[in-house]
Scaffold this motif. Structure first.
Motif, PDB file in Angstrom:
ATOM      1  N   ILE A   9      32.774  -8.570   7.238  1.00  0.00           N
ATOM      2  CA  ILE A   9      32.531  -8.198   8.642  1.00  0.00           C
ATOM      3  C   ILE A   9      33.164  -9.247   9.555  1.00  0.00           C
ATOM      4  CG2 ILE A   9      30.809  -7.572  10.380  1.00  0.00           C
ATOM      5  CD1 ILE A   9      28.770  -7.200   8.125  1.00  0.00           C
ATOM      6  N   GLY A  10      34.012  -8.787  10.472  1.00  0.00           N
ATOM      7  CA  GLY A  10      34.677  -9.695  11.416  1.00  0.00           C
ATOM      8  C   GLY A  10      36.088  -9.969  10.935  1.00  0.00           C
ATOM      9  N   CYS A  11      37.048  -9.230  11.495  1.00  0.00           N
ATOM     10  CA  CYS A  11      38.437  -9.334  11.026  1.00  0.00           C
ATOM     11  C   CYS A  11      39.277 -10.140  12.015  1.00  0.00           C
ATOM     12  CB  CYS A  11      39.022  -7.930  10.862  1.00  0.00           C
ATOM     13  SG  CYS A  11      38.129  -6.951   9.654  1.00  0.00           S
ATOM     14  N   GLY A  12      38.781 -11.300  12.421  1.00  0.00           N
ATOM     15  CA  GLY A  12      39.471 -12.080  13.437  1.00  0.00           C
ATOM     16  C   GLY A  12      40.392 -13.150  12.873  1.00  0.00           C
ATOM     17  N   PHE A  13      40.574 -14.201  13.660  1.00  0.00           N
ATOM     18  CA  PHE A  13      41.503 -15.302  13.358  1.00  0.00           C
ATOM     19  C   PHE A  13      41.290 -15.880  11.948  1.00  0.00           C
ATOM     20  CE2 PHE A  13      41.794 -20.002  13.417  1.00  0.00           C
ATOM     21  CZ  PHE A  13      43.154 -20.160  13.613  1.00  0.00           C
ATOM     22  N   PHE A  14      40.041 -16.256  11.639  1.00  0.00           N
ATOM     23  CA  PHE A  14      39.836 -16.972  10.384  1.00  0.00           C
ATOM     24  C   PHE A  14      39.665 -16.052   9.185  1.00  0.00           C
ATOM     25  CE2 PHE A  14      37.882 -20.045   7.442  1.00  0.00           C
ATOM     26  CZ  PHE A  14      38.847 -21.030   7.548  1.00  0.00           C
ATOM     27  N   ALA A  15      39.213 -14.815   9.420  1.00  0.00           N
ATOM     28  CA  ALA A  15      38.942 -13.889   8.323  1.00  0.00           C
ATOM     29  C   ALA A  15      40.192 -13.624   7.479  1.00  0.00           C
ATOM     30  CB  ALA A  15      38.406 -12.582   8.881  1.00  0.00           C
ATOM     31  N   VAL A  16      41.353 -13.753   8.090  1.00  0.00           N
ATOM     32  CA  VAL A  16      42.596 -13.513   7.338  1.00  0.00           C
ATOM     33  C   VAL A  16      42.690 -14.488   6.158  1.00  0.00           C
ATOM     34  CG1 VAL A  16      45.129 -13.571   7.523  1.00  0.00           C
ATOM     35  CG2 VAL A  16      43.747 -12.547   9.356  1.00  0.00           C
ATOM     36  N   ASN A  17      42.260 -15.737   6.381  1.00  0.00           N
ATOM     37  CA  ASN A  17      42.241 -16.709   5.273  1.00  0.00           C
ATOM     38  C   ASN A  17      41.264 -16.255   4.193  1.00  0.00           C
ATOM     39  OD1 ASN A  17      44.004 -18.647   6.515  1.00  0.00           O
ATOM     40  ND2 ASN A  17      42.310 -19.141   7.898  1.00  0.00           N
ATOM     41  N   GLN A  18      40.103 -15.773   4.628  1.00  0.00           N
ATOM     42  CA  GLN A  18      39.089 -15.344   3.660  1.00  0.00           C
ATOM     43  C   GLN A  18      39.592 -14.146   2.852  1.00  0.00           C
ATOM     44  OE1 GLN A  18      35.923 -16.689   6.955  1.00  0.00           O
ATOM     45  NE2 GLN A  18      35.011 -15.354   5.466  1.00  0.00           N
ATOM     46  N   MET A  19      40.302 -13.221   3.521  1.00  0.00           N
ATOM     47  CA  MET A  19      40.849 -12.055   2.803  1.00  0.00           C
ATOM     48  C   MET A  19      41.887 -12.503   1.767  1.00  0.00           C
ATOM     49  SD  MET A  19      39.322  -9.308   3.839  1.00  0.00           S
ATOM     50  CE  MET A  19      40.388  -7.990   3.256  1.00  0.00           C
ATOM     51  N   HIS A  20      42.770 -13.402   2.163  1.00  0.00           N
ATOM     52  CA  HIS A  20      43.768 -13.920   1.207  1.00  0.00           C
ATOM     53  C   HIS A  20      43.058 -14.581   0.027  1.00  0.00           C
ATOM     54  CE1 HIS A  20      47.691 -13.331   3.014  1.00  0.00           C
ATOM     55  NE2 HIS A  20      47.294 -13.814   4.166  1.00  0.00           N
ATOM     56  N   ALA A  21      42.042 -15.397   0.340  1.00  0.00           N
ATOM     57  CA  ALA A  21      41.350 -16.130  -0.730  1.00  0.00           C
ATOM     58  C   ALA A  21      40.640 -15.161  -1.675  1.00  0.00           C
ATOM     59  CB  ALA A  21      40.370 -17.138  -0.129  1.00  0.00           C
ATOM     60  N   TRP A  22      40.034 -14.094  -1.128  1.00  0.00           N
ATOM     61  CA  TRP A  22      39.384 -13.115  -2.032  1.00  0.00           C
ATOM     62  C   TRP A  22      40.389 -12.507  -2.991  1.00  0.00           C
ATOM     63  CZ3 TRP A  22      34.772 -13.959  -3.007  1.00  0.00           C
ATOM     64  CH2 TRP A  22      33.810 -14.245  -2.039  1.00  0.00           C
ATOM     65  N   ASN A  23      41.611 -12.292  -2.526  1.00  0.00           N
ATOM     66  CA  ASN A  23      42.655 -11.761  -3.426  1.00  0.00           C
ATOM     67  C   ASN A  23      42.886 -12.689  -4.608  1.00  0.00           C
ATOM     68  OD1 ASN A  23      43.272  -9.379  -2.209  1.00  0.00           O
ATOM     69  ND2 ASN A  23      44.987 -10.180  -0.990  1.00  0.00           N
TER      70      ASN A  23
END
Ligand code: NAD
Ligand code: 89V
Length: 344
Positions: A9-23
């Motif tokens: 939840i929350g697809c902003g500035f920092f979430a992009v890092n979290q999405m990459h890391a989940w990959n």
């Protein structure tokens, strides 16, 4: 290995890092995303190929189909979203700052405990490679018993371009950045009995304080200083490095700019390069933080599987959050603040 399905939840500035890391976290992946801003939802959904997209978190929880939720919104929504996760008995990660107030943070921990779900605060700085290296040296007894420390983050980096909301709050550096530095101080020298703080605002274009100096009395007997500044213009910009000095009964540790770790004791002096890895999706100077995002998310997946308590559980983070509240209280009153009293 069974796949752990996450929702973010929350697809902003920092979430992009979290999405990459989940990959990159083996055996885990994001299957649904939510943002109340359709534009951010589309950008992140398209970038990471996520088909299940929601503008309403309640609807996403009602539909279910995930094993944990990663809350990457700003602080205003943290309590409501963590309580929603508790209501649906979904294990939750919540970004820092954990909550707006310590009493909200306590309520969030209580809600997750009552629901029987794990709760981790995304307090990633202690997971940085250089911080882990300092902790490892201490644990190995390299300097004996530490009696003094300094945890320092002084920078002139323009954080407001990526995170404009940081210029707008009544509170700034302690709540946003100092919270990490205080957590590192706890991680390295243990819990804190009392603190005294002084703050000031140097940059006239922001609302909150951008400089803070905090004196900590640790329960184990050490004294430390946490000093943070976004008003410090150095010849070589150190962002986002935390520098550490530790004096112990048998030696000293110095983590200095450029990820240089120097340990001196009776055996002599060793100098090690403790630079973080530059992950395939990372970019300098953020790579230190980005690598720690991967490390904390991997840790969460491991704890979800083995049922252990995450290093930065909600309960653990109350002790860091109390330091933030205490620092503002002390800066306002000019007096030391007892941490035990805040945590009751
Ligand atoms: P941001 O404003 O860029 O992104 C937040 C997103 O959340 C926005 O797209 C917004 O529309 C969405 N949102 C807010 N409330 C929502 C709700 N109730 N439901 C659905 N979507 C909602 O903010 P950011 O810079 O990405 O920061 C997010 C959090 O991450 C902050 O708490 C910040 O302190 C933290 N952060 C942590 C680190 C770190 O190293 N741990 C670094 C930067 C930011
Ligand atoms: O980590 C953070 O919360 C960021 C930054 C490092 C820029 O302070 O906001």
């Amino acid at each position: 290995m069974q796949e752990l399905r996450g929702a973010l939840i929350g697809c902003g500035f920092f979430a992009v890092n979290q999405m990459h890391a989940w990959n990159d976290v083996e055996g885990a992946g994001i299957v649904a995303i939510c943002d109340r801003d359709p534009e951010r939802l589309a950008i992140v959904g398209d970038q990471f190929g996520i088909a299940r997209r929601y503008t309403d978190a309640a609807q996403m929880f009602a539909d279910g189909g995930f094993d944990f939720v990663d809350i990457a919104t700003t602080v205003q929504s943290h309590r409501a979203l963590v309580e929603l996760a508790a209501q649906h008995k979904v294990p939750a990660i919540c970004q820092k700052p954990f909550a707006r107030t310590l009493s909200d943070a306590k309520a969030m921990v209580a809600a997750c405990r009552a629901a029987g779900i794990p709760l981790m605060v995304h307090e990633n700085f202690r997971w940085q490679t250089p911080i882990q290296a300092v902790r490892k040296a201490l644990d190995a007894g390299a300097i004996g018993e530490p009696f003094w420390g300094r945890f320092s983050f002084r920078s002139g980096y323009d954080v407001f371009s990526g995170q404009p909301y940081l210029a707008e709050g009544e509170r700034f550096i302690i709540e946003d950045l100092g919270i990490h530095t205080l957590d590192i101080a706890r991680y390295i020298l243990g819990d804190v009995k009392s603190l005294t703080a002084r703050t000031r605002r140097v940059n006239p274009d922001i609302k909150g304080e951008d400089v803070a100096t905090i004196l900590l009395d640790h329960e184990a007997g050490a004294t430390s200083i946490v000093d943070v500044s976004y008003a410090t213009k150095l010849g070589t910009e150190p962002f986002p490095e935390t520098l550490i000095e530790l004096d112990g009964t048998k030696g000293t540790i110095r983590l200095s700019q450029g990820y240089r770790l120097e340990i001196s004791n009776a055996a002599g002096t060793t100098i090690t390069d403790v630079s973080p890895k530059l992950l395939s999706w990372a970019s300098r100077p953020w790579h230190n933080i980005q690598e720690s995002v991967f490390a904390i998310q991997k840790h969460w997946a491991e704890r979800l599987r083995d049922g252990g308590e995450p290093s930065t559980s909600g309960a653990d983070n109350l002790k860091t959050f109390a330091l933030v509240e205490a620092a503002y209280e002390s800066a306002a009153s000019g007096r030391p603040v007892d941490i035990g009293a805040l945590l009751k």
